[in-house]
Design a protein around this motif. Structure first.
Motif, PDB file in Angstrom:
ATOM      1  N   PRO A  26      -6.975   6.138   5.005  1.00  0.00           N
ATOM      2  CA  PRO A  26      -5.582   5.950   5.433  1.00  0.00           C
ATOM      3  C   PRO A  26      -4.870   4.769   4.755  1.00  0.00           C
ATOM      4  O   PRO A  26      -3.645   4.693   4.764  1.00  0.00           O
ATOM      5  CB  PRO A  26      -5.693   5.695   6.944  1.00  0.00           C
ATOM      6  N   LEU A  27      -5.627   3.862   4.159  1.00  0.00           N
ATOM      7  CA  LEU A  27      -5.044   2.697   3.505  1.00  0.00           C
ATOM      8  C   LEU A  27      -4.685   2.950   2.041  1.00  0.00           C
ATOM      9  O   LEU A  27      -4.003   2.140   1.423  1.00  0.00           O
ATOM     10  CB  LEU A  27      -6.009   1.512   3.594  1.00  0.00           C
ATOM     11  N   LEU A  28      -5.149   4.050   1.501  1.00  0.00           N
ATOM     12  CA  LEU A  28      -4.922   4.340   0.085  1.00  0.00           C
ATOM     13  C   LEU A  28      -3.540   4.946  -0.140  1.00  0.00           C
ATOM     14  O   LEU A  28      -3.149   5.878   0.550  1.00  0.00           O
ATOM     15  CB  LEU A  28      -5.985   5.317  -0.432  1.00  0.00           C
ATOM     16  N   PRO A  29      -2.813   4.423  -1.128  1.00  0.00           N
ATOM     17  CA  PRO A  29      -1.495   4.994  -1.435  1.00  0.00           C
ATOM     18  C   PRO A  29      -1.627   6.212  -2.344  1.00  0.00           C
ATOM     19  O   PRO A  29      -1.108   6.259  -3.457  1.00  0.00           O
ATOM     20  CB  PRO A  29      -0.781   3.833  -2.135  1.00  0.00           C
ATOM     21  N   ALA A  30      -2.372   7.197  -1.864  1.00  0.00           N
ATOM     22  CA  ALA A  30      -2.645   8.391  -2.658  1.00  0.00           C
ATOM     23  C   ALA A  30      -3.060   9.528  -1.746  1.00  0.00           C
ATOM     24  O   ALA A  30      -3.550   9.309  -0.645  1.00  0.00           O
ATOM     25  CB  ALA A  30      -3.764   8.111  -3.661  1.00  0.00           C
ATOM     26  N   MET A  31      -2.890  10.725  -2.250  1.00  0.00           N
ATOM     27  CA  MET A  31      -3.365  11.910  -1.551  1.00  0.00           C
ATOM     28  C   MET A  31      -4.844  12.066  -1.871  1.00  0.00           C
ATOM     29  O   MET A  31      -5.222  12.226  -3.031  1.00  0.00           O
ATOM     30  CB  MET A  31      -2.588  13.139  -2.039  1.00  0.00           C
ATOM     31  N   VAL A  32      -5.670  12.005  -0.858  1.00  0.00           N
ATOM     32  CA  VAL A  32      -7.109  12.202  -1.012  1.00  0.00           C
ATOM     33  C   VAL A  32      -7.418  13.579  -0.443  1.00  0.00           C
ATOM     34  O   VAL A  32      -6.918  13.940   0.623  1.00  0.00           O
ATOM     35  CB  VAL A  32      -7.901  11.113  -0.259  1.00  0.00           C
ATOM     36  N   TYR A  33      -8.203  14.347  -1.168  1.00  0.00           N
ATOM     37  CA  TYR A  33      -8.439  15.724  -0.742  1.00  0.00           C
ATOM     38  C   TYR A  33      -9.789  16.226  -1.216  1.00  0.00           C
ATOM     39  O   TYR A  33     -10.405  15.648  -2.106  1.00  0.00           O
ATOM     40  CB  TYR A  33      -7.360  16.650  -1.302  1.00  0.00           C
ATOM     41  N   THR A  34     -10.226  17.298  -0.603  1.00  0.00           N
ATOM     42  CA  THR A  34     -11.324  18.085  -1.142  1.00  0.00           C
ATOM     43  C   THR A  34     -10.759  19.473  -1.405  1.00  0.00           C
ATOM     44  O   THR A  34      -9.943  19.980  -0.638  1.00  0.00           O
ATOM     45  CB  THR A  34     -12.527  18.186  -0.173  1.00  0.00           C
ATOM     46  N   TYR A  35     -11.146  20.032  -2.525  1.00  0.00           N
ATOM     47  CA  TYR A  35     -10.672  21.352  -2.945  1.00  0.00           C
ATOM     48  C   TYR A  35     -11.904  22.203  -3.157  1.00  0.00           C
ATOM     49  O   TYR A  35     -12.844  21.773  -3.822  1.00  0.00           O
ATOM     50  CB  TYR A  35      -9.863  21.208  -4.232  1.00  0.00           C
TER      51      TYR A  35
END
Length: 130
Positions: A26-35
């Motif tokens: 939640p602290l990262l300024p990025a979209m984190v995902y698994t695809y």
């Protein structure tokens, strides 16, 4: 700093508190995902998308998790072909995905996005153990 001792019952599945990324994402300024892609059917999915996607694209993470087309539809029309080639190359050759493209937000603004990921294969185990 505290040391942790795995539970003897859970030795094989104990998660070290410093390996659990749920407090960092939640602290990262990025979209984190698994695809994920099903090799048999070709169906793709986003099993996990961080909430930051709503700040970027004004679309709830659950919408991308529900239908991957919601993400692909955000890719700028002039970048779709190169994006698709890059994703397919990464998937087929298990090489890093590293691609820059333009994407639209829900409200039409254009963002310049740099996507990176490291693909890997995962053996799925069915409920019956097969």
């Amino acid at each position: 700093m505290a040391a942790t001792t795995p539970s003897p019952i859970m030795d094989d599945v104990a998660v070290h508190p410093y390996r659990d990324l749920s407090c960092i994402v939640p602290l990262l300024p990025a979209m984190v995902y698994t695809y994920a892609v099903n090799n048999e059917t070709g169906a793709s999915s986003f099993p996990y998308v961080s909430e930051y996607v709503e700040k970027m694209f004004h679309i709830p993470a659950k919408d991308l998790e529900a239908d991957p087309e919601n993400f692909i539809n955000l890719v700028h029309k002039d970048d779709v072909e190169n994006f698709t080639k890059s994703v397919l190359d990464s998937m087929q050759n298990l090489t890093p995905f590293d691609h820059q493209m333009r994407m639209h937000t829900k409200y039409g603004s254009v963002l310049h996005v740099h996507g990176k990921s490291l693909p890997h294969t995962v053996e799925e185990i069915n409920a019956d153990g097969t």
